[in-house]
Design a protein around this motif. Structure first.
Motif, PDB file in Angstrom:
ATOM      1  N   GLN A 240      38.322 -39.247 -21.575  1.00 25.55           N
ATOM      2  CA  GLN A 240      39.728 -39.124 -21.966  1.00 25.55           C
ATOM      3  C   GLN A 240      40.642 -38.667 -20.830  1.00 25.55           C
ATOM      4  N   ILE A 241      40.069 -38.063 -19.790  1.00 27.35           N
ATOM      5  CA  ILE A 241      40.891 -37.583 -18.675  1.00 27.35           C
ATOM      6  C   ILE A 241      40.505 -38.285 -17.376  1.00 27.35           C
ATOM      7  N   ALA A 242      39.261 -38.126 -16.956  1.00 28.18           N
ATOM      8  CA  ALA A 242      38.853 -38.633 -15.639  1.00 28.18           C
ATOM      9  C   ALA A 242      38.978 -40.152 -15.540  1.00 28.18           C
ATOM     10  N   ALA A 243      38.452 -40.884 -16.518  1.00 26.78           N
ATOM     11  CA  ALA A 243      38.466 -42.350 -16.439  1.00 26.78           C
ATOM     12  C   ALA A 243      39.885 -42.919 -16.449  1.00 26.78           C
ATOM     13  N   PRO A 244      40.768 -42.470 -17.361  1.00 22.45           N
ATOM     14  CA  PRO A 244      42.138 -43.011 -17.321  1.00 22.45           C
ATOM     15  C   PRO A 244      42.869 -42.708 -16.016  1.00 22.45           C
ATOM     16  N   VAL A 245      42.660 -41.516 -15.452  1.00 24.24           N
ATOM     17  CA  VAL A 245      43.302 -41.199 -14.171  1.00 24.24           C
ATOM     18  C   VAL A 245      42.753 -42.114 -13.075  1.00 24.24           C
ATOM     19  N   ALA A 246      41.450 -42.350 -13.085  1.00 22.06           N
ATOM     20  CA  ALA A 246      40.853 -43.236 -12.087  1.00 22.06           C
ATOM     21  C   ALA A 246      41.473 -44.626 -12.157  1.00 22.06           C
ATOM     22  N   VAL A 247      41.655 -45.142 -13.359  1.00 19.03           N
ATOM     23  CA  VAL A 247      42.217 -46.482 -13.516  1.00 19.03           C
ATOM     24  C   VAL A 247      43.678 -46.513 -13.063  1.00 19.03           C
ATOM     25  N   ARG A 248      44.427 -45.476 -13.377  1.00 19.17           N
ATOM     26  CA  ARG A 248      45.822 -45.419 -12.913  1.00 19.17           C
ATOM     27  C   ARG A 248      45.906 -45.522 -11.388  1.00 19.17           C
ATOM     28  N   LEU A 249      44.923 -44.968 -10.710  1.00 22.06           N
ATOM     29  CA  LEU A 249      44.977 -44.873  -9.249  1.00 22.06           C
ATOM     30  C   LEU A 249      44.167 -45.956  -8.537  1.00 22.06           C
ATOM     31  N   GLY A 250      43.569 -46.850  -9.297  1.00 29.34           N
ATOM     32  CA  GLY A 250      42.820 -47.935  -8.671  1.00 29.34           C
ATOM     33  C   GLY A 250      41.448 -47.547  -8.174  1.00 29.34           C
ATOM     34  N   LEU A 251      40.882 -46.443  -8.684  1.00 23.05           N
ATOM     35  CA  LEU A 251      39.538 -46.023  -8.287  1.00 23.05           C
ATOM     36  C   LEU A 251      38.508 -46.790  -9.119  1.00 23.05           C
ATOM     37  N   GLN A 252      37.354 -47.041  -8.538  1.00 23.34           N
ATOM     38  CA  GLN A 252      36.362 -47.895  -9.188  1.00 23.34           C
ATOM     39  C   GLN A 252      35.248 -47.129  -9.879  1.00 23.34           C
ATOM     40  N   ARG A 253      35.152 -45.833  -9.617  1.00 18.71           N
ATOM     41  CA  ARG A 253      34.034 -45.088 -10.202  1.00 18.71           C
ATOM     42  C   ARG A 253      34.372 -43.607 -10.268  1.00 18.71           C
ATOM     43  N   LEU A 254      33.532 -42.849 -10.960  1.00 20.25           N
ATOM     44  CA  LEU A 254      33.571 -41.396 -10.987  1.00 20.25           C
ATOM     45  C   LEU A 254      32.269 -40.889 -10.387  1.00 20.25           C
ATOM     46  N   TYR A 255      32.228 -39.610 -10.031  1.00 21.58           N
ATOM     47  CA  TYR A 255      31.038 -39.018  -9.426  1.00 21.58           C
ATOM     48  C   TYR A 255      30.525 -37.889 -10.321  1.00 21.58           C
ATOM     49  N   ALA A 256      29.343 -38.080 -10.872  1.00 20.93           N
ATOM     50  CA  ALA A 256      28.722 -37.069 -11.736  1.00 20.93           C
ATOM     51  C   ALA A 256      28.057 -36.008 -10.865  1.00 20.93           C
ATOM     52  N   VAL A 257      28.410 -34.732 -11.075  1.00 19.66           N
ATOM     53  CA  VAL A 257      27.914 -33.681 -10.175  1.00 19.66           C
ATOM     54  C   VAL A 257      27.181 -32.551 -10.893  1.00 19.66           C
ATOM     55  N   ASP A 258      27.038 -32.651 -12.214  1.00 22.69           N
ATOM     56  CA  ASP A 258      26.349 -31.558 -12.907  1.00 22.69           C
ATOM     57  C   ASP A 258      24.868 -31.558 -12.525  1.00 22.69           C
ATOM     58  N   ASP A 259      24.220 -30.400 -12.691  1.00 21.66           N
ATOM     59  CA  ASP A 259      22.820 -30.274 -12.276  1.00 21.66           C
ATOM     60  C   ASP A 259      22.206 -29.091 -13.004  1.00 21.66           C
ATOM     61  N   HIS A 260      21.329 -29.386 -13.953  1.00 20.60           N
ATOM     62  CA  HIS A 260      20.691 -28.310 -14.716  1.00 20.60           C
ATOM     63  C   HIS A 260      19.328 -27.923 -14.162  1.00 20.60           C
ATOM     64  N   THR A 261      18.957 -28.447 -12.999  1.00 22.92           N
ATOM     65  CA  THR A 261      17.718 -27.971 -12.391  1.00 22.92           C
ATOM     66  C   THR A 261      17.887 -26.535 -11.907  1.00 22.92           C
ATOM     67  N   GLY A 262      19.109 -26.137 -11.581  1.00 25.11           N
ATOM     68  CA  GLY A 262      19.354 -24.788 -11.070  1.00 25.11           C
ATOM     69  C   GLY A 262      19.333 -23.711 -12.126  1.00 25.11           C
ATOM     70  N   ASP A 263      19.502 -24.082 -13.406  1.00 26.67           N
ATOM     71  CA  ASP A 263      19.493 -23.057 -14.462  1.00 26.67           C
ATOM     72  C   ASP A 263      18.267 -23.183 -15.365  1.00 26.67           C
ATOM     73  N   ASN A 264      17.233 -23.813 -14.850  1.00 30.53           N
ATOM     74  CA  ASN A 264      15.995 -23.980 -15.603  1.00 30.53           C
ATOM     75  C   ASN A 264      15.150 -22.702 -15.492  1.00 30.53           C
ATOM     76  N   VAL A 265      15.698 -21.609 -16.024  1.00 34.00           N
ATOM     77  CA  VAL A 265      15.080 -20.287 -15.908  1.00 34.00           C
ATOM     78  C   VAL A 265      14.085 -20.080 -17.048  1.00 34.00           C
ATOM     79  N   TYR A 266      12.921 -19.500 -16.733  1.00 34.68           N
ATOM     80  CA  TYR A 266      11.915 -19.252 -17.770  1.00 34.68           C
ATOM     81  C   TYR A 266      12.344 -18.080 -18.647  1.00 34.68           C
ATOM     82  N   ILE A 267      12.336 -18.294 -19.953  1.00 32.48           N
ATOM     83  CA  ILE A 267      12.674 -17.255 -20.932  1.00 32.48           C
ATOM     84  C   ILE A 267      11.453 -17.035 -21.825  1.00 32.48           C
TER      85      ILE A 267
END
Length: 337
Positions: free
Chosen positions: A177-204
């Motif tokens: 609803q936010i990133a994709a429409p802004v990308a299209v307005r500006l002529g960008l062809q893709r988004l970059y996914a940067v999340d990473d849950h390997t860093g919070d894989n803490v043993y509980i």
């Protein structure tokens, strides 16, 4: 306490070439919005983000490469946790004949020679390839470029993939609803996914006891934090989205939030030190996310970057990105005026 022996803060003084400009937009998670939410209420926010003219947009999602990695290590990353963040790529593989690594390679190859005026068939094919690469948000960018009459089966998109892309049109998610429409307005062809849950894989050792301990810490929030939450809830219920984003991106609202969350966790007194485990996982995740952002624009000196992420990440993002050489962190408040 040991002090740093080498001061890196002025390493880029007098640097040659342009400096990167990074705007971190702290976001609410639109999936949690009430039924009264009106997507068009985001338009004033989109106008201001587009006016910043980012050349690259990052989102809080795990990349196809990241999902492929964790799926290969079920002994390390519980499948039920992976399923919360990673879509099953097998339908797109069946439609395109590409597994995730092959699809990622095909995306890279395609974008290197992407024409200034791609045909609808080329966009449908790239959307299908992005889906096979487990990059839903970038696939949706290509889908939005298509005139409605061209949003149909063909060129790698079968009926199941078309139905998936159609569902994205109404999904309350900041990537769609936010990133994709802004990308299209500006002529960008893709988004970059940067999340990473390997860093919070803490043993509980005891997840239920852990959850109760962290919730008890959160319940200790002071009056100021509660008042800020109430103000945010009111703006949310009224669909005053620009005002809401202005509020949650202020330093004061962020200070109140992180003290009531992570500060409270650090004061948590369980003998297992659950609060410290929680914060350690959070910091590990943020470090890896910021590393992914830095890597995303490493090939683009002087890039203008918009990073859209849950608002609680913003203080970590701003602080960590501010330590990068040749990078200026932009005041979100000025952009959202």
């Amino acid at each position: 306490m040991a002090q740093p022996k080498v001061d890196l803060s002025k390493l880029d003084t007098g640097m040659a070439g342009p400096r990167a400009q990074v705007l971190v937009l702290g976001s609410v998670h639109l999936s949690e919005m009430p039924k009264s939410f009106k997507p068009e209420s985001l338009d004033p926010l989109l106008d201001r983000l587009a006016a910043f003219k980012p050349e690259l947009i990052t989102i809080e999602a795990i990349s196809g490469e990241g999902c492929d990695l964790v799926a290969r290590h079920p002994a390390v990353y519980a499948p039920e946790d992976v399923d919360r963040f990673c879509r099953d790529p097998s339908p797109a593989r069946a439609a395109t004949g590409l597994d995730v690594p092959a699809a990622i390679a095909e995306v890279r190859k395609t974008l290197k020679t992407w024409p200034a005026q791609p045909t609808p068939a080329q966009r449908r094919r790239l959307a299908a390839t992005f889906l096979a690469a487990n990059d839903s948000a970038s696939a949706f960018v290509q889908w939005l470029y298509l005139p409605k009459s061209e949003r149909h089966v063909g060129d790698g998109l079968d009926a199941a993939l078309v139905a998936l892309l159609q569902r994205f049109e109404t999904r309350n998610n900041e990537s769609f609803q936010i990133a994709a429409p802004v990308a299209v307005r500006l002529g960008l062809q893709r988004l970059y996914a940067v999340d990473d849950h390997t860093g919070d894989n803490v043993y509980i050792d005891d997840p239920e006891r852990y959850g109760k301990a962290i919730q008890k810490a959160w319940d200790s929030a002071g009056a100021a934090a509660l008042a800020s939450r109430k103000q945010q809830d009111t703006l949310t219920e009224q669909s005053q989205m620009l005002a809401l984003y202005r509020l949650i991106n202020t330093p004061e609202a962020q200070r109140l939030k992180i003290d009531a969350d992570f500060g409270a966790a650090m004061r948590e007194t369980s003998p297992q030190h659950y609060g410290q485990l929680y914060v350690a996982g959070w910091e590990g995740r943020n470090l890896r996310m910021v590393a992914n952002i830095r890597a995303a624009f490493a090939d683009y000196p002087g890039a203008r970057v918009l990073s859209i992420v849950g608002a609680t990440h913003k203080p970590w993002f701003d602080n960590l990105l501010g330590q990068m050489q040749g990078v200026d962190v932009i005041d979100a408040g000025k952009i959202l005026k």
